[in-house]
Design a protein around this motif. Structure first.
Motif, mmCIF file in Angstrom:
data_model
loop_
_atom_site.group_PDB
_atom_site.id
_atom_site.type_symbol
_atom_site.label_atom_id
_atom_site.label_comp_id
_atom_site.label_asym_id
_atom_site.label_seq_id
_atom_site.Cartn_x
_atom_site.Cartn_y
_atom_site.Cartn_z
ATOM 1 N N PHE A 122 35.574 58.014 40.654
ATOM 2 C CA PHE A 122 36.396 57.410 39.610
ATOM 3 C C PHE A 122 36.643 58.459 38.538
ATOM 4 O O PHE A 122 35.709 58.978 37.941
ATOM 5 N N ASP A 143 40.613 57.273 34.673
ATOM 6 C CA ASP A 143 40.952 55.847 34.713
ATOM 7 C C ASP A 143 41.495 55.386 36.049
ATOM 8 O O ASP A 143 42.275 54.443 36.112
ATOM 9 N N THR A 144 41.109 56.051 37.104
ATOM 10 C CA THR A 144 41.625 55.617 38.393
ATOM 11 C C THR A 144 40.654 55.992 39.506
ATOM 12 O O THR A 144 39.655 56.667 39.283
ATOM 13 N N PHE A 145 40.963 55.521 40.712
ATOM 14 C CA PHE A 145 40.110 55.763 41.856
ATOM 15 C C PHE A 145 40.709 56.918 42.662
ATOM 16 O O PHE A 145 41.846 56.839 43.100
ATOM 17 N N PRO A 188 52.861 42.681 45.953
ATOM 18 C CA PRO A 188 51.767 43.626 46.216
ATOM 19 C C PRO A 188 51.361 43.708 47.688
ATOM 20 O O PRO A 188 50.694 44.649 48.094
ATOM 21 N N GLN A 240 52.261 48.468 37.050
ATOM 22 C CA GLN A 240 50.985 49.177 37.181
ATOM 23 C C GLN A 240 49.967 48.790 36.115
ATOM 24 O O GLN A 240 48.831 48.475 36.429
ATOM 25 N N VAL A 262 49.797 46.317 32.879
ATOM 26 C CA VAL A 262 50.552 45.293 32.171
ATOM 27 C C VAL A 262 49.643 44.582 31.186
ATOM 28 O O VAL A 262 48.463 44.368 31.443
ATOM 29 N N GLU A 288 33.383 48.799 48.139
ATOM 30 C CA GLU A 288 32.655 49.972 47.663
ATOM 31 C C GLU A 288 32.379 49.842 46.174
ATOM 32 O O GLU A 288 33.214 49.346 45.427
ATOM 33 N N ASP A 292 41.312 44.331 31.182
ATOM 34 C CA ASP A 292 42.706 44.290 31.617
ATOM 35 C C ASP A 292 43.001 43.256 32.703
ATOM 36 O O ASP A 292 44.125 42.805 32.838
ATOM 37 N N LEU A 349 43.380 43.761 35.715
ATOM 38 C CA LEU A 349 44.409 44.294 36.618
ATOM 39 C C LEU A 349 44.104 43.927 38.063
ATOM 40 O O LEU A 349 44.988 43.619 38.844
ATOM 41 N N LYS A 374 45.065 40.332 38.675
ATOM 42 C CA LYS A 374 46.522 40.165 38.647
ATOM 43 C C LYS A 374 47.191 40.730 39.896
ATOM 44 O O LYS A 374 48.280 40.325 40.270
ATOM 45 N N GLN A 375 46.531 41.697 40.533
ATOM 46 C CA GLN A 375 47.153 42.325 41.709
ATOM 47 C C GLN A 375 47.357 41.326 42.839
ATOM 48 O O GLN A 375 48.255 41.477 43.657
ATOM 49 N N GLN A 426 45.933 48.939 52.295
ATOM 50 C CA GLN A 426 46.036 48.294 50.984
ATOM 51 C C GLN A 426 44.654 48.210 50.354
ATOM 52 O O GLN A 426 43.660 48.057 51.049
ATOM 53 N N VAL A 436 41.570 48.017 43.246
ATOM 54 C CA VAL A 436 40.597 48.848 42.549
ATOM 55 C C VAL A 436 40.310 48.232 41.188
ATOM 56 O O VAL A 436 41.222 47.850 40.472
ATOM 57 N N CYS A 437 39.043 48.127 40.862
ATOM 58 C CA CYS A 437 38.666 47.702 39.510
ATOM 59 C C CYS A 437 37.984 48.898 38.861
ATOM 60 O O CYS A 437 36.843 49.223 39.189
ATOM 61 N N VAL A 438 38.717 49.564 37.973
ATOM 62 C CA VAL A 438 38.200 50.808 37.400
ATOM 63 C C VAL A 438 36.943 50.606 36.529
ATOM 64 O O VAL A 438 35.954 51.293 36.726
ATOM 65 N N GLU A 452 34.107 50.170 38.717
ATOM 66 C CA GLU A 452 34.052 51.171 39.797
ATOM 67 C C GLU A 452 33.962 50.492 41.162
ATOM 68 O O GLU A 452 33.175 50.871 42.026
ATOM 69 N N LEU A 453 34.754 49.445 41.339
ATOM 70 C CA LEU A 453 34.699 48.670 42.568
ATOM 71 C C LEU A 453 36.030 48.774 43.315
ATOM 72 O O LEU A 453 37.092 48.720 42.711
ATOM 73 N N VAL A 454 35.954 48.976 44.623
ATOM 74 C CA VAL A 454 37.153 49.071 45.449
ATOM 75 C C VAL A 454 36.994 48.139 46.639
ATOM 76 O O VAL A 454 35.937 48.124 47.270
ATOM 77 N N TYR A 510 39.050 47.120 50.316
ATOM 78 C CA TYR A 510 40.189 47.467 51.153
ATOM 79 C C TYR A 510 39.946 47.049 52.592
ATOM 80 O O TYR A 510 38.822 46.741 52.983
#
Lengths: 396, 132
Positions: free
Chosen positions: A40, A43-45, A275, A296, A298, B46, B92, B94, B97-98, B106, B109-111, B114-116, B118
């Protein structure tokens, strides 16, 4: 005789079975190994997936690539804290103490070997946070990577006639993306912040490799540049280490090295309104694809949603387009351009991108029209849902 | 005539049949196991880059699970071959909401946590990534 034949048969049988069972395993092992690292960052994976025959090499190259990305992340983090002002000089230069004293007591006679008074970035500190803290005070000498990013940003400020501006920091702060703040900024507040946004007031001095924001309160936001630049640096490190096939994915910011087993890499473009669906599939070789979309990041304020791509001309989220994908070899440029083109009118964006060599664009407007550049022909498989319509394709 | 008879004795014939049968069985087993693997999707969860949960998702799998991310719990819902983040404790939202994801390549991701999550790609014909 009998014995010899049956021995032969047994041997043949065993060989046949071994071949049948072992062949698929054997070929897979000998041809390609995959090593994937995930972290990480920014702010992203981020995932770096490398392919080759030497796993040790792949692992080491991946480690180095992540290390470089972490370094760029640190340099460009604008929310990092900064140490008090300090002056130029070698770390152990005795002049340094004098120069600092001079700062504290502006009237006193301090010695300064350089004519220009420069600030430096302490090791491990964010250069961007430093430049912002020194806005209106003095220029900051920065490392080559930060300088290169800002040069590129200034170049596109000109090319887009101000539609893209890296000094958008004050406006981004008002909207507070990534923070808890849940209010639409008042128009007067926005106007005040916008008066501080202008890349022409960002002075880049090539000789001293320094950056100066002329007005106090100005601030840089490298959100549209840093991630792609870091990905590009990571790709270069993999390449230098001898990796020939790899894919780096930093939250949808994609850079590929070489091909994937003779075939180009297949990279989908997210449908901006669904999505679960893709709007197209790109075939990529030694290049990058980056998308800017209004879905991305919101924020919902009083039932209305606001996205994070804010126009430096209006101070509000840009609404002409809902998704812009840029395909070009350099990932830093792809990242910056996807934001810059998102902020422009579709026709202007097309006109601009056609001037830039080796650069292709796939754009979806707010009224669900699709524009794409001619160079994508044969490189993209289009898979849009029924609600999308094609605008006139670009001629050469 | 005599030679021929001695060339394939009863034991030889049995062995030959056994070898052929064994090969066939091995072949069919490989086919079945390969087919079986791609018939179902594998979902992966993950946290901080390490796989914490991995499970098969069939059309009729319906489950909810709560997994601790780096700092807070996250609830994942699996239904009709799809999955989504149902609930997460982050500013957020996010990941919530996804919405649903259903196909290989596909991910959600939850920043902050730190969780993904797929779907694993079982065959090589799929996508290598998605730009978004």
């Amino acid at each position: 005789m009998k014995k010899r034949y049956s021995t032969l048969l047994v041997v043949m049988g065993i060989v046949a079975v071994l071949l049948l069972v072992g062949y698929p395993l054997f070929t897979q092992r000998a041809i390609l190994q995959n090593y994937t690292g995930e972290e990480f960052l920014m702010d992203t994976f981020v995932s770096i997936s490398t392919y080759g025959t030497d796993t040790a090499l792949l692992r080491e190259a991946t480690r180095q690539a992540f290390q470089e990305m972490r370094r760029i992340a640190e340099l460009t983090d604008r929310f990092a804290t900064v140490a008090p002002e300090r002056a130029t000089g070698e770390p152990h230069n005795p002049d340094k103490a004098n120069a600092s004293n001079k700062e504290q007591a502006p009237g006193s006679e301090g010695r300064d070997r350089h004519n220009v008074d420069l600030d430096t970035v302490p090791t491990g500190e964010s250069a961007v946070a430093r430049i912002n803290a020194m806005a209106g005070i003095k220029p900051v000498r920065v490392d080559k990577d930060v300088f290169t990013m800002l040069q590129m940003a200034q170049e596109y400020h000109q090319l887009t006639q101000g539609a893209f501006d890296v000094t958008i920091g004050p406006v981004m702060d008002l909207w507070g993306f990534g923070q808890e703040r849940k209010q639409v900024p008042a128009p007067e507040e926005l106007q005040a912040a916008l008066s501080l946004v202008d890349s022409k007031d960002m002075i880049l001095d090539e000789e001293s490799q320094s950056v100066f924001l002329k007005k106090k309160g100005m601030s840089l936001d490298l959100g549209a540049v840093a991630k792609g630049y870091a990905v590009e640096k990571a790709a270069q490190i993999l390449e230098k280490a001898g990796v020939k096939q790899a894919i780096i994915n930093a939250g949808g910011n994609i850079r590929v090295l070489g091909k994937k087993e003779e075939q180009p890499w297949k990279v989908g473009i997210q449908d901006p309104r669904n999505p679960e669906a893709l709007i197209g599939i790109l075939s990529l070789t030694d290049e990058s694809a980056v998308t800017s979309g209004d879905y991305q990041r919101v924020k919902e304020i009083d039932g209305k949603s606001y996205h994070h791509i804010i126009s430096p001309l209006t101070g509000y989220p840009a609404e002409e387009n809902i998704s812009v994908t840029v395909v070009t070899p350099d990932s830093g440029r792809a990242d910056l351009l996807s934001t810059a083109l998102f902020l422009m009118e579709p026709q202007q964006a097309l006109a601009l991108v056609e001037q830039i060599p080796d650069t292709e664009m796939f754009l979806v407007t707010d009224d669900k029209k699709i524009f794409y550049t001619s160079g994508l022909e044969g490189k993209i498989e289009l898979t849009p849902g029924e609600e999308y319509a094609y605008a006139k394709k670009m001629a050469d | 005539m005599l030679m021929r008879k001695r060339w394939l004795t009863k034991a030889d014939t049995r062995l030959l049949i056994a070898v052929i049968l064994l090969s066939l069985v091995a072949y069919v087993m490989i086919k079945i196991s390969a087919g079986y693997a791609s018939a179902e999707k594998q979902a992966v969860v993950e946290v901080s880059g390490k796989i914490v949960r991995q499970f098969d998702v069939a059309e009729d799998t319906a489950t909810r699970m709560t997994i601790w991310g780096k700092t807070r719990p996250t609830t994942i819902e699996v239904q009709k071959g799809r999955m989504r983040v149902l609930e997460a404790f982050c500013p957020d939202q996010l990941c919530v909401k996804q919405g649903w994801i259903s196909g290989p390549g596909q991910s959600i991701v939850c920043v902050p946590n730190e969780l993904v999550i797929y779907f694993q790609d079982n065959d090589d014909s799929g996508l290598d990534g998605i730009t978004r």
